[in-house]
Design an enzyme around this catalytic site. Sequence first.
Site, PDB file in Angstrom:
ATOM      1  N   ASN A   8       0.876  -1.177   0.000  1.00  0.00           N
ATOM      2  CA  ASN A   8       0.000   0.000   0.000  1.00  0.00           C
ATOM      3  C   ASN A   8       0.908   1.219   0.000  1.00  0.00           C
ATOM      4  OD1 ASN A   8      -1.750   2.088   0.454  1.00  0.00           O
ATOM      5  ND2 ASN A   8      -2.378   1.439   2.507  1.00  0.00           N
ATOM      6  N   LYS A  10       0.172   4.265  -0.154  1.00  0.00           N
ATOM      7  CA  LYS A  10      -0.417   5.453   0.464  1.00  0.00           C
ATOM      8  C   LYS A  10      -0.137   6.678  -0.438  1.00  0.00           C
ATOM      9  CE  LYS A  10      -0.211   3.142   4.878  1.00  0.00           C
ATOM     10  NZ  LYS A  10      -0.162   3.217   6.320  1.00  0.00           N
ATOM     11  N   HIS A  93      -9.628   1.436   4.885  1.00  0.00           N
ATOM     12  CA  HIS A  93      -8.343   1.592   5.581  1.00  0.00           C
ATOM     13  C   HIS A  93      -8.559   2.507   6.791  1.00  0.00           C
ATOM     14  CE1 HIS A  93      -4.215   2.617   6.497  1.00  0.00           C
ATOM     15  NE2 HIS A  93      -3.870   1.534   5.824  1.00  0.00           N
ATOM     16  N   GLU A  95      -6.929   4.865   7.860  1.00  0.00           N
ATOM     17  CA  GLU A  95      -6.699   6.292   7.574  1.00  0.00           C
ATOM     18  C   GLU A  95      -7.920   6.920   6.906  1.00  0.00           C
ATOM     19  OE1 GLU A  95      -2.970   5.630   5.556  1.00  0.00           O
ATOM     20  OE2 GLU A  95      -2.130   4.949   7.460  1.00  0.00           O
ATOM     21  N   GLU A 164      -5.580  -4.850  10.396  1.00  0.00           N
ATOM     22  CA  GLU A 164      -4.550  -3.835  10.611  1.00  0.00           C
ATOM     23  C   GLU A 164      -4.823  -3.119  11.936  1.00  0.00           C
ATOM     24  OE1 GLU A 164      -2.526  -2.571   6.645  1.00  0.00           O
ATOM     25  OE2 GLU A 164      -4.130  -1.189   7.128  1.00  0.00           O
ATOM     26  N   GLY A 170       2.481   2.216  10.898  1.00  0.00           N
ATOM     27  CA  GLY A 170       3.467   3.290  10.786  1.00  0.00           C
ATOM     28  C   GLY A 170       4.154   3.642  12.093  1.00  0.00           C
ATOM     29  N   SER A 208       3.252  -2.182  10.399  1.00  0.00           N
ATOM     30  CA  SER A 208       4.694  -2.289  10.662  1.00  0.00           C
ATOM     31  C   SER A 208       5.263  -3.656  10.327  1.00  0.00           C
ATOM     32  CB  SER A 208       5.013  -1.896  12.105  1.00  0.00           C
ATOM     33  OG  SER A 208       4.679  -0.537  12.327  1.00  0.00           O
TER      34      SER A 208
HETATM   35  P1  13P Z   1       2.933   0.345   7.671  1.00  0.00           P
HETATM   36  O1  13P Z   1       3.438  -0.958   7.075  1.00  0.00           O
HETATM   37  O2  13P Z   1       3.696   1.527   7.176  1.00  0.00           O
HETATM   38  O3  13P Z   1       2.830   0.259   9.152  1.00  0.00           O
HETATM   39  O4  13P Z   1       1.455   0.553   7.111  1.00  0.00           O
HETATM   40  C1  13P Z   1       0.563  -0.491   7.190  1.00  0.00           C
HETATM   41  C2  13P Z   1      -0.653  -0.135   6.423  1.00  0.00           C
HETATM   42  O5  13P Z   1      -1.417   0.728   6.815  1.00  0.00           O
HETATM   43  C3  13P Z   1      -0.891  -0.822   5.160  1.00  0.00           C
HETATM   44  O6  13P Z   1      -2.150  -0.553   4.663  1.00  0.00           O
END
Ligand code: 13P
Length: 246
Positions: A8, A10, A93, A95, A164, A170, A208
Amino acid sequence: MKKLMVGNWKMNGSLEANAALIGALLQDASAWHCDVAVCAPAVYLAQLQTLLAGGRIALGAQDLSAHESGAFTGEVSAAMLKDLGVRYCIVGHSERRQYHQESDATVALKAQRALAAGITPIVCVGETLAQREAGQTEDVVKRQLAAVVHTNGHCISEIVLAYEPVWAIGTGKTATPEEAQHVHQVLRAQLQAASQHANRVPILYGGSMNAGNAASLLAQPDIDGGLIGGAALQASAFLSMIAAAR
Ligand code: 13P
């Protein structure tokens, strides 16, 4: 089941950086034992459709509209994504849930739009740190999945599910393999209660995940792959995680 490793990206990338990353990934593709996809920002999907044509990496998007078409300025429909060869689309997601107030019902509708267009939704569920500390993890993820099951009925067997934990995204903090497996098992049972074909639904872990912890997470019986943010932006890290998926 064959494992599925999804990057992903982002809100990262550029024409130049995307071409370099995909070029480096594809050089290694003949050695892969798993399925691989990248979910790119919508503006780069056309570029990636060309870069990925005929190769081993499937094209993914990060979001889609809950509406079919019409006066929704700035939104991208499932049909438009399909037009560009998109195979997977992340929905719900954390976010999006957090910064764009997406409700469980909206996420369920987006999953339905994707399925209707022939796109596999990667439905994300996960608890916040406060919810985990309050002992609400199972209730939260079950409620999030229940909305998608309610709206999509037997089509639930056509989705990809991603667990997740919000506190792991992150942050460098990962759920332990045992913590993740426990939640995956809960989700698997919920899927099985909803559809007799639920065992074909891949349940990905995200949060992560990196080259150091991927193998132990992927060794768990109900962890069928990864949804990877930061580490998927570096070819070497993503490739070593793909190599761990067999
Ligand atoms: P990270 O791997 O950067 O923690 O992000 C995970 C994520 O949100 C994937 O959709």
